[in-house]
Design a protein around this motif. Structure first.
Motif, PDB file in Angstrom:
ATOM      1  N   GLN A 162     -33.129 -18.475  54.457  1.00  0.00           N
ATOM      2  CA  GLN A 162     -34.576 -18.334  54.595  1.00  0.00           C
ATOM      3  C   GLN A 162     -35.166 -17.485  53.477  1.00  0.00           C
ATOM      4  O   GLN A 162     -36.243 -17.787  52.957  1.00  0.00           O
ATOM      5  N   LYS A 181     -35.161 -19.595  50.341  1.00  0.00           N
ATOM      6  CA  LYS A 181     -36.173 -20.642  50.440  1.00  0.00           C
ATOM      7  C   LYS A 181     -37.568 -20.074  50.158  1.00  0.00           C
ATOM      8  O   LYS A 181     -38.365 -20.702  49.458  1.00  0.00           O
ATOM      9  N   LYS A 182     -37.856 -18.877  50.689  1.00  0.00           N
ATOM     10  CA  LYS A 182     -39.156 -18.250  50.451  1.00  0.00           C
ATOM     11  C   LYS A 182     -39.323 -17.825  48.992  1.00  0.00           C
ATOM     12  O   LYS A 182     -40.402 -17.895  48.443  1.00  0.00           O
ATOM     13  N   SER A 183     -38.255 -17.355  48.382  1.00  0.00           N
ATOM     14  CA  SER A 183     -38.360 -16.884  46.997  1.00  0.00           C
ATOM     15  C   SER A 183     -38.537 -18.031  46.020  1.00  0.00           C
ATOM     16  O   SER A 183     -39.047 -17.831  44.925  1.00  0.00           O
ATOM     17  N   ASN A 184     -38.121 -19.235  46.400  1.00  0.00           N
ATOM     18  CA  ASN A 184     -38.264 -20.387  45.507  1.00  0.00           C
ATOM     19  C   ASN A 184     -39.650 -21.017  45.579  1.00  0.00           C
ATOM     20  O   ASN A 184     -39.980 -21.859  44.773  1.00  0.00           O
ATOM     21  N   LYS A 185     -40.475 -20.611  46.530  1.00  0.00           N
ATOM     22  CA  LYS A 185     -41.828 -21.183  46.640  1.00  0.00           C
ATOM     23  C   LYS A 185     -42.751 -20.635  45.606  1.00  0.00           C
ATOM     24  O   LYS A 185     -42.730 -19.616  45.097  1.00  0.00           O
TER      25      LYS A 185
END
Length: 64
Positions: A57, A60-64
């Motif tokens: 998670q 995933k958040k850091s790749n946005k």
């Protein structure tokens, strides 16, 4: 960075695990025979899953 429910659950579970291990370590000093830690069969897989989901998670958040 906002934490998800799984990440909060992981942190809470890790805190409880540390407290549990401290108490088990104290208990182990009173036992003379061989020690079989059945609790770890349940605790380690749960920890691994929670930590893995939390890391996923966060990635995933850091790749946005």
């Amino acid at each position: 960075m906002k934490r998800t429910k799984i990440q909060i659950l992981t942190l809470v579970f890790l805190v409880f695990y540390v407290i549990w291990e401290i108490n088990v370590d104290r208990w182990l000093t009173t036992v003379l025979g061989p020690i079989i830690r059945i609790d770890l069969i349940f605790v380690y897989p749960i920890l691994i899953v929670l930590i893995s989901i939390s890391i996923y998670q966060m990635e995933k958040k850091s790749n946005k």
